[in-house]
Design a protein around this motif. Structure first.
Motif, PDB file in Angstrom:
ATOM      1  N   ARG A   1     -76.022  60.508  46.655  1.00 25.70           N
ATOM      2  CA  ARG A   1     -75.817  59.447  45.664  1.00 25.70           C
ATOM      3  C   ARG A   1     -77.086  59.169  44.857  1.00 25.70           C
ATOM      4  O   ARG A   1     -77.137  58.203  44.086  1.00 25.70           O
ATOM      5  CB  ARG A   1     -75.375  58.163  46.363  1.00 25.70           C
ATOM      6  CG  ARG A   1     -74.087  58.330  47.155  1.00 25.70           C
ATOM      7  CD  ARG A   1     -73.755  57.100  48.000  1.00 25.70           C
ATOM      8  NE  ARG A   1     -72.522  57.325  48.743  1.00 25.70           N
ATOM      9  CZ  ARG A   1     -71.309  57.008  48.292  1.00 25.70           C
ATOM     10  NH1 ARG A   1     -71.174  56.435  47.110  1.00 25.70           N
ATOM     11  NH2 ARG A   1     -70.236  57.264  49.025  1.00 25.70           N
TER      12      ARG A   1
ATOM     13  N   ASN B   1     -57.356  60.926  46.369  1.00 27.35           N
ATOM     14  CA  ASN B   1     -58.503  60.444  45.590  1.00 27.35           C
ATOM     15  C   ASN B   1     -59.731  60.282  46.486  1.00 27.35           C
ATOM     16  O   ASN B   1     -60.854  60.613  46.093  1.00 27.35           O
ATOM     17  CB  ASN B   1     -58.173  59.112  44.913  1.00 27.35           C
ATOM     18  CG  ASN B   1     -57.227  59.280  43.747  1.00 27.35           C
ATOM     19  OD1 ASN B   1     -57.297  60.270  43.011  1.00 27.35           O
ATOM     20  ND2 ASN B   1     -56.325  58.330  43.557  1.00 27.35           N
ATOM     21  N   HIS B   2     -59.496  59.769  47.694  1.00 31.86           N
ATOM     22  CA  HIS B   2     -60.600  59.633  48.640  1.00 31.86           C
ATOM     23  C   HIS B   2     -61.133  61.000  49.049  1.00 31.86           C
ATOM     24  O   HIS B   2     -62.345  61.190  49.231  1.00 31.86           O
ATOM     25  CB  HIS B   2     -60.150  58.848  49.874  1.00 31.86           C
ATOM     26  CG  HIS B   2     -59.784  57.435  49.584  1.00 31.86           C
ATOM     27  ND1 HIS B   2     -59.072  56.625  50.479  1.00 31.86           N
ATOM     28  CD2 HIS B   2     -60.011  56.660  48.492  1.00 31.86           C
ATOM     29  CE1 HIS B   2     -58.897  55.436  49.933  1.00 31.86           C
ATOM     30  NE2 HIS B   2     -59.453  55.432  48.739  1.00 31.86           N
TER      31      HIS B   2
ATOM     32  N   LYS C   1     -61.500  51.450  50.745  1.00 33.05           N
ATOM     33  CA  LYS C   1     -62.233  52.080  49.643  1.00 33.05           C
ATOM     34  C   LYS C   1     -61.683  51.624  48.297  1.00 33.05           C
ATOM     35  O   LYS C   1     -61.513  52.397  47.354  1.00 33.05           O
ATOM     36  CB  LYS C   1     -62.195  53.607  49.762  1.00 33.05           C
ATOM     37  CG  LYS C   1     -62.892  54.121  51.024  1.00 33.05           C
ATOM     38  CD  LYS C   1     -62.959  55.619  51.083  1.00 33.05           C
ATOM     39  CE  LYS C   1     -63.695  56.059  52.352  1.00 33.05           C
ATOM     40  NZ  LYS C   1     -63.800  57.530  52.470  1.00 33.05           N
TER      41      LYS C   1
ATOM     42  N   ASP D   1     -70.730  51.063  42.608  1.00 29.70           N
ATOM     43  CA  ASP D   1     -69.722  52.112  42.758  1.00 29.70           C
ATOM     44  C   ASP D   1     -70.332  53.494  42.534  1.00 29.70           C
ATOM     45  O   ASP D   1     -71.099  53.702  41.584  1.00 29.70           O
ATOM     46  CB  ASP D   1     -68.585  51.872  41.756  1.00 29.70           C
ATOM     47  CG  ASP D   1     -67.385  52.766  42.028  1.00 29.70           C
ATOM     48  OD1 ASP D   1     -67.118  53.054  43.207  1.00 29.70           O
ATOM     49  OD2 ASP D   1     -66.728  53.177  41.056  1.00 29.70           O
ATOM     50  N   GLU D   2     -70.019  54.414  43.439  1.00 29.59           N
ATOM     51  CA  GLU D   2     -70.539  55.785  43.474  1.00 29.59           C
ATOM     52  C   GLU D   2     -72.012  55.827  43.884  1.00 29.59           C
ATOM     53  O   GLU D   2     -72.626  56.898  43.893  1.00 29.59           O
ATOM     54  CB  GLU D   2     -70.331  56.509  42.140  1.00 29.59           C
ATOM     55  CG  GLU D   2     -68.858  56.678  41.783  1.00 29.59           C
ATOM     56  CD  GLU D   2     -68.660  57.617  40.606  1.00 29.59           C
ATOM     57  OE1 GLU D   2     -69.654  58.154  40.084  1.00 29.59           O
ATOM     58  OE2 GLU D   2     -67.495  57.812  40.219  1.00 29.59           O
TER      59      GLU D   2
ATOM     60  N   LYS E   1     -66.880  65.601  46.503  1.00 26.81           N
ATOM     61  CA  LYS E   1     -67.915  65.503  45.480  1.00 26.81           C
ATOM     62  C   LYS E   1     -69.275  65.252  46.116  1.00 26.81           C
ATOM     63  O   LYS E   1     -70.273  65.918  45.799  1.00 26.81           O
ATOM     64  CB  LYS E   1     -67.571  64.372  44.504  1.00 26.81           C
ATOM     65  CG  LYS E   1     -68.625  64.122  43.437  1.00 26.81           C
ATOM     66  CD  LYS E   1     -68.236  62.952  42.552  1.00 26.81           C
ATOM     67  CE  LYS E   1     -68.223  61.640  43.328  1.00 26.81           C
ATOM     68  NZ  LYS E   1     -67.920  60.478  42.460  1.00 26.81           N
ATOM     69  N   HIS E   2     -69.333  64.303  47.056  1.00 27.17           N
ATOM     70  CA  HIS E   2     -70.598  63.988  47.709  1.00 27.17           C
ATOM     71  C   HIS E   2     -71.037  65.114  48.649  1.00 27.17           C
ATOM     72  O   HIS E   2     -72.229  65.420  48.759  1.00 27.17           O
ATOM     73  CB  HIS E   2     -70.484  62.674  48.480  1.00 27.17           C
ATOM     74  CG  HIS E   2     -70.380  61.469  47.593  1.00 27.17           C
ATOM     75  ND1 HIS E   2     -71.394  61.081  46.743  1.00 27.17           N
ATOM     76  CD2 HIS E   2     -69.375  60.571  47.405  1.00 27.17           C
ATOM     77  CE1 HIS E   2     -71.026  60.005  46.074  1.00 27.17           C
ATOM     78  NE2 HIS E   2     -69.801  59.673  46.465  1.00 27.17           N
TER      79      HIS E   2
ATOM     80  N   ARG F   1     -61.153  63.677  47.190  1.00 21.26           N
ATOM     81  CA  ARG F   1     -61.958  64.187  46.072  1.00 21.26           C
ATOM     82  C   ARG F   1     -63.343  63.539  46.056  1.00 21.26           C
ATOM     83  O   ARG F   1     -64.354  64.203  45.789  1.00 21.26           O
ATOM     84  CB  ARG F   1     -61.231  63.940  44.749  1.00 21.26           C
ATOM     85  CG  ARG F   1     -59.950  64.761  44.588  1.00 21.26           C
ATOM     86  CD  ARG F   1     -59.367  64.603  43.194  1.00 21.26           C
ATOM     87  NE  ARG F   1     -58.083  65.284  43.091  1.00 21.26           N
ATOM     88  CZ  ARG F   1     -56.907  64.692  43.255  1.00 21.26           C
ATOM     89  NH1 ARG F   1     -56.847  63.387  43.521  1.00 21.26           N
ATOM     90  NH2 ARG F   1     -55.789  65.393  43.149  1.00 21.26           N
ATOM     91  N   GLN F   2     -63.393  62.227  46.319  1.00 26.27           N
ATOM     92  CA  GLN F   2     -64.683  61.539  46.398  1.00 26.27           C
ATOM     93  C   GLN F   2     -65.563  62.177  47.472  1.00 26.27           C
ATOM     94  O   GLN F   2     -66.755  62.449  47.256  1.00 26.27           O
ATOM     95  CB  GLN F   2     -64.480  60.057  46.738  1.00 26.27           C
ATOM     96  CG  GLN F   2     -63.951  59.197  45.620  1.00 26.27           C
ATOM     97  CD  GLN F   2     -63.772  57.748  46.074  1.00 26.27           C
ATOM     98  OE1 GLN F   2     -63.914  57.443  47.259  1.00 26.27           O
ATOM     99  NE2 GLN F   2     -63.466  56.877  45.152  1.00 26.27           N
TER     100      GLN F   2
ATOM    101  N   ASP G   1     -66.294  53.425  45.844  1.00 28.21           N
ATOM    102  CA  ASP G   1     -67.003  54.537  46.480  1.00 28.21           C
ATOM    103  C   ASP G   1     -68.461  54.131  46.642  1.00 28.21           C
ATOM    104  O   ASP G   1     -69.287  54.349  45.751  1.00 28.21           O
ATOM    105  CB  ASP G   1     -66.878  55.799  45.614  1.00 28.21           C
ATOM    106  CG  ASP G   1     -67.689  56.963  46.155  1.00 28.21           C
ATOM    107  OD1 ASP G   1     -68.068  56.920  47.339  1.00 28.21           O
ATOM    108  OD2 ASP G   1     -67.959  57.904  45.391  1.00 28.21           O
TER     109      ASP G   1
ATOM    110  N   GLN H   1     -72.647  59.945  55.126  1.00 30.24           N
ATOM    111  CA  GLN H   1     -72.283  58.841  54.229  1.00 30.24           C
ATOM    112  C   GLN H   1     -72.155  57.539  55.022  1.00 30.24           C
ATOM    113  O   GLN H   1     -71.705  56.522  54.485  1.00 30.24           O
ATOM    114  CB  GLN H   1     -70.944  59.137  53.556  1.00 30.24           C
ATOM    115  CG  GLN H   1     -70.966  60.361  52.649  1.00 30.24           C
ATOM    116  CD  GLN H   1     -71.696  60.105  51.358  1.00 30.24           C
ATOM    117  OE1 GLN H   1     -71.251  59.319  50.530  1.00 30.24           O
ATOM    118  NE2 GLN H   1     -72.832  60.741  51.176  1.00 30.24           N
TER     119      GLN H   1
END
Length: 438
Positions: free
Chosen positions: A186, A111-112, A250, A223-224, A118-119, A114-115, A264, A160
């Motif tokens: 972001r 999951n991390h 996270k 978040d995000e 994405k960024h 994928r995060q 995130d 990030q």
């Protein structure tokens, strides 16, 4: 970014990890090239273009830090992240200081991953479709300070990493935080500001971590996106530990028996005091300091930028769209002023001057500057007449005048007005309520 599948390069000397990551990314409809060492990776990069690079820190013919340096020099628009063992986070911090986009700890949480992707892909897309840079007046001019700040901001874009912004009151630290957010992957998500001095200490745990029907926590709101915290040292040490844990994992606990929520965020810390000093004074945890002290940006006070003061003033006038300019005498008056509240005080003074000025030039009489010499003020206490007022009413009138004056010059920023008056935020909040100042 092109319409074709994003292309990712993976570098790891362990075949099973390469296989796991490759299969995971292929399932995400990504084009993947895997390499077992730096030499293979360099050859692949020469032959193909990649949207993202993921490398282990320990490699047979070098280390991930070497590869970060290499890619930042030869492929500056390609985000690179490093994989590190949980016990060697300091190497990941070093990688981000060198320009790495982010890092992942082993065992890798998908999951991390994928995060992160994405960024990274959002960042890559921004490089291909650049947008107009945000206006930030502190960048104006060509002195050493402005040049250095612009150079460091360029590095921050492709990361990030947490950012620490240091500056005196009025140096527009929150404005710089906004610029960083707007230039990041972001930008389309939330930008949340939290000044811990503006809240009672007893409420900070709930503000940061607790969600219920009446209140959404600041972590959840950010978040995000990006969370900007001012006066971080006002968190108790246990809450600092809890915040650190949330950043590391996270995720954060929602309380009771609920499953932890994924988190995130990018953290930006604004401070008037060097965080290292706060660590030495026991007000800031050393492990939290180490984790967030990745990218440091210092905003110089206006008094140290006299050579570029005219350029900075003109940038404000341009932003006001006033079509007005400074007369030589007005510029001289600005150069002689102390500007204890820095850029924010200048902005306030020039905005008023644009309103008061009747011609194309702003003249000295149009400027209303904060008086830094109370003894020379026409409103000195010696000239005030109590008359028949009771003493308590007379003192309240003085308090009201000084508080309103401080609020006016700080554009009603209660935190900075309190600092100017050398009282606590709680005190100014109490007195404003008592005196009916709104």
């Amino acid at each position: 970014m092109s319409e074709s599948q994003p292309k990712v390069i993976i570098i790891d000397d362990e075949a099973d990890i390469r296989h796991l990551l490759t299969m995971t990314l292929v399932q995400m409809k990504l084009d993947v090239v895997s390499c077992k060492n730096i030499s293979e990776a360099k050859s692949a990069m020469e032959e193909q273009s990649f949207n993202f690079c993921l490398t282990d820190l320990k490699l047979p013919d070098g280390n991930g830090l070497d590869l970060v340096r290499y890619t930042k020099k030869h492929y500056p628009h390609m985000p690179i992240a490093v994989i590190t063992a949980y016990s060697t986070t300091e190497k990941a911090i070093e990688a981000m200081k060198l320009g790495a986009f982010d890092f992942l700890s082993k065992p890798i949480d998908l999951n991390h991953l994928r995060q992160l992707l994405k960024h990274a892909f959002k960042f890559s897309a921004q490089q291909e479709e650049p947008k107009k840079e945000a206006i930030y007046k502190v960048f104006a001019g060509d002195d050493t300070y402005a040049t250095s700040l612009r150079k460091n901001i360029a590095k921050v874009k492709g990361s990030q990493a947490p950012v620490v912004i240091i500056g005196e009151p009025g140096t527009e630290k929150e404005g710089l935080a906004k610029v960083i957010h707007q230039q990041s992957s972001r930008a389309n998500n939330a930008l949340v500001f939290l000044d811990l001095e503006a809240h009672d200490a007893s409420t900070l745990e709930k503000l940061l971590f607790h969600n219920d029907q009446s209140c959404q926590s600041f972590l959840s709101r950010a978040d995000e996106g990006t969370l900007v915290i001012s006066n971080l040292h006002l968190l108790t040490l246990p809450l600092q530990k809890r915040l650190l844990q949330s950043i590391e994992d996270k995720s954060y606990s929602l309380g009771d028996d609920a499953e932890p929520a994924m988190l995130d965020i990018r953290l930006i810390v604004c401070t008037e005091t060097d965080l290292c000093k706060l660590v030495k004074q026991g007000q800031l945890r050393e492990d939290l300091y180490f984790r967030i002290n990745v990218i440091n940006l210092t905003i110089p006070p206006l008094r140290e930028r006299k050579n570029d003061l005219e350029a900075i003033a003109n940038s404000y006038l341009e932003d006001f769209r006033s079509n007005k300019s400074l007369s030589p005498a007005t510029l001289k008056k600005l150069l002689e002023h102390d500007f204890n509240f820095n850029y924010r005080e200048m902005e306030n003074a020039l905005l008023k001057a644009c309103t008061l000025s009747s011609g194309e030039k702003i003249e000295p009489e149009d400027l209303i500057l904060m008086d830094t010499s109370p003894d020379e003020s026409g409103d000195s206490l010696d000239e005030l007449d109590r008359g028949n007022q009771p003493l308590d009413q007379f003192l309240e009138a003085i308090e009201r005048r000084e508080i309103e004056k401080a609020l006016e010059y700080t554009r009603w920023n209660r935190t900075e007005a309190a600092k100017h008056l050398q009282i606590s935020f709680r005190t100014i909040r109490y007195k404003m309520k008592k005196l009916g100042i709104q």
